[in-house]
Design a protein around this motif. Sequence first.
Motif, PDB file in Angstrom:
ATOM      1  N   ARG A 151       0.417  -0.991   0.184  1.00 42.11           N
ATOM      2  CA  ARG A 151      -0.191  -0.120  -0.310  1.00 42.11           C
ATOM      3  C   ARG A 151       1.016   1.343  -0.167  1.00 42.11           C
ATOM      4  NH1 ARG A 151      -5.047   1.141   3.584  1.00 42.11           N
ATOM      5  NH2 ARG A 151      -6.035  -0.906   2.426  1.00 42.11           N
ATOM      6  N   GLU A 152       1.967   1.062   0.727  1.00 42.00           N
ATOM      7  CA  GLU A 152       2.882   2.456   0.686  1.00 42.00           C
ATOM      8  C   GLU A 152       3.373   2.538  -0.315  1.00 42.00           C
ATOM      9  OE1 GLU A 152       2.553   4.490   3.432  1.00 42.00           O
ATOM     10  OE2 GLU A 152       1.275   2.954   3.960  1.00 42.00           O
ATOM     11  N   PHE A 234      -5.600  -3.805  -4.920  1.00 44.41           N
ATOM     12  CA  PHE A 234      -4.714  -3.667  -5.846  1.00 44.41           C
ATOM     13  C   PHE A 234      -3.343  -3.895  -4.560  1.00 44.41           C
ATOM     14  CE2 PHE A 234      -7.649  -1.081  -7.952  1.00 44.41           C
ATOM     15  CZ  PHE A 234      -6.642  -1.677  -9.568  1.00 44.41           C
ATOM     16  N   GLU A 235      -3.199  -4.109  -3.105  1.00 35.82           N
ATOM     17  CA  GLU A 235      -2.240  -3.892  -2.268  1.00 35.82           C
ATOM     18  C   GLU A 235      -1.434  -5.238  -2.436  1.00 35.82           C
ATOM     19  OE1 GLU A 235      -4.354  -0.517  -0.886  1.00 35.82           O
ATOM     20  OE2 GLU A 235      -4.915  -2.427  -1.317  1.00 35.82           O
ATOM     21  N   GLU A 236      -2.829  -6.366  -2.721  1.00 32.47           N
ATOM     22  CA  GLU A 236      -2.620  -8.000  -2.556  1.00 32.47           C
ATOM     23  C   GLU A 236      -2.248  -7.966  -4.302  1.00 32.47           C
ATOM     24  OE1 GLU A 236      -2.874 -10.621  -0.716  1.00 32.47           O
ATOM     25  OE2 GLU A 236      -4.155  -9.395   0.356  1.00 32.47           O
ATOM     26  N   LEU A 237      -2.530  -7.367  -5.114  1.00 30.19           N
ATOM     27  CA  LEU A 237      -1.763  -7.445  -6.205  1.00 30.19           C
ATOM     28  C   LEU A 237      -0.257  -7.403  -6.311  1.00 30.19           C
ATOM     29  CD1 LEU A 237      -4.921  -6.430  -9.071  1.00 30.19           C
ATOM     30  CD2 LEU A 237      -4.536  -8.746  -7.727  1.00 30.19           C
ATOM     31  N   ILE A 238      -0.028  -5.725  -6.130  1.00 31.58           N
ATOM     32  CA  ILE A 238       1.138  -5.763  -5.982  1.00 31.58           C
ATOM     33  C   ILE A 238       2.354  -6.859  -5.448  1.00 31.58           C
ATOM     34  CG2 ILE A 238       3.079  -3.407  -5.092  1.00 31.58           C
ATOM     35  CD1 ILE A 238       0.463  -1.396  -5.635  1.00 31.58           C
ATOM     36  N   SER A 239       1.432  -7.392  -3.969  1.00 28.94           N
ATOM     37  CA  SER A 239       2.379  -8.025  -3.336  1.00 28.94           C
ATOM     38  C   SER A 239       2.763  -9.629  -3.779  1.00 28.94           C
ATOM     39  CB  SER A 239       1.493  -8.101  -2.268  1.00 28.94           C
ATOM     40  OG  SER A 239       2.422  -9.212  -1.401  1.00 28.94           O
ATOM     41  N   TYR A 240       1.282 -10.038  -4.866  1.00 33.42           N
ATOM     42  CA  TYR A 240       2.039 -10.585  -5.414  1.00 33.42           C
ATOM     43  C   TYR A 240       2.999 -10.717  -7.227  1.00 33.42           C
ATOM     44  CZ  TYR A 240       0.725 -15.115  -8.006  1.00 33.42           C
ATOM     45  OH  TYR A 240       0.976 -16.507  -7.966  1.00 33.42           O
ATOM     46  N   ALA A 241       2.647  -9.462  -7.470  1.00 36.45           N
ATOM     47  CA  ALA A 241       3.685  -9.271  -8.666  1.00 36.45           C
ATOM     48  C   ALA A 241       5.184  -9.048  -7.798  1.00 36.45           C
ATOM     49  CB  ALA A 241       3.274  -7.851  -9.496  1.00 36.45           C
TER      50      ALA A 241
END
Length: 324
Positions: A151-152, A234-241
């Motif tokens: 998120r950050e 979106f935070e989960e998507l960034i984390s997974y990417a």
Amino acid sequence: MRFATYRHDGSTRAGVVDGDVVHALPAGTTVLDLVRAGLPAAVEAGTAALAEPEVPLADVTLLPPLQAPTVRDFVAFEEHVEGVRKAIDGVAGVPPEWYQAPTFYFTNPYALVGAHDDVAVPPNSQRFDFELEVAVVVGRDGASLSPEQAREHVFGYTVLNDWSARDLQAREMRVSLGPAKGKDSATTLGPWLVTADELEPYRDDEGFLALDMRVSVNGTEVGQDLLSNMGWPFEELISYASRGTEVRAGDVLGSGTSGNGGCLAELWGTRGEAAPPPLQPGDVVEMTVEGIGTIRNRVVAGVDLPPVAPARARPRTRKRPAAS
């Protein structure tokens, strides 16, 4: 704050959008530069630009907000998967693997187009389609991020249209690879990049952004959904990417297509017929996402190329013929 890239009087500039005008940032500054500098520095630069002369948006040509180094596109809406899977591979329902983790593919960063650019039908495609999405732009480099850390790393959001040649895509995915040419002809980003703080008021109790999303073809609304219907925020998507690798400032991650008519193929799958029909030259596709803005592209005829040559039959010999 809203950052745009635009062409005006023969030059390309980055600027800050304020209502129906844009204020130029210093010459040579790009939106990608701002993203890489970090959100606080970008906001400071944008605030200073508001003191510069204004240009009406009606007088500029909007380009993609930034030249993204990479573009990943997820498939995060369950309802979309339900409909489009039937249209693409003839199988109904959502595969159980979809629920286990987010899935994405890399698309072509060289094929980004602006909010009002014409979009050509890909060569040899008869089933051209749109996809209504929102994209997040990563604002800081990072690797193996937790969702809380991710998120950050959010800089902001933009509207994304993942144009799709469904006939080409269907053939490619029967080989258990792709999509490739079914997806890489054009991706619209725009109309500008909205910083994350502007959309925080739309965040619901579960952490999703409850933005209204709509798409029309030739003035007739075809689809409407809420961004909060994503299976993962979106935070989960960034984390997974970033899992086991890294994401970098400027990377673009698409939400995947919304449900309830976010693309034609979903409707074809649920209705069992090509209604509404595939896009044709002259059709105008307009997408509006609450809190971000509107993109509007006209479909035009593409280049006429010969058919692709099929694979040659090979004998599978293991030794070269003896020299004569």
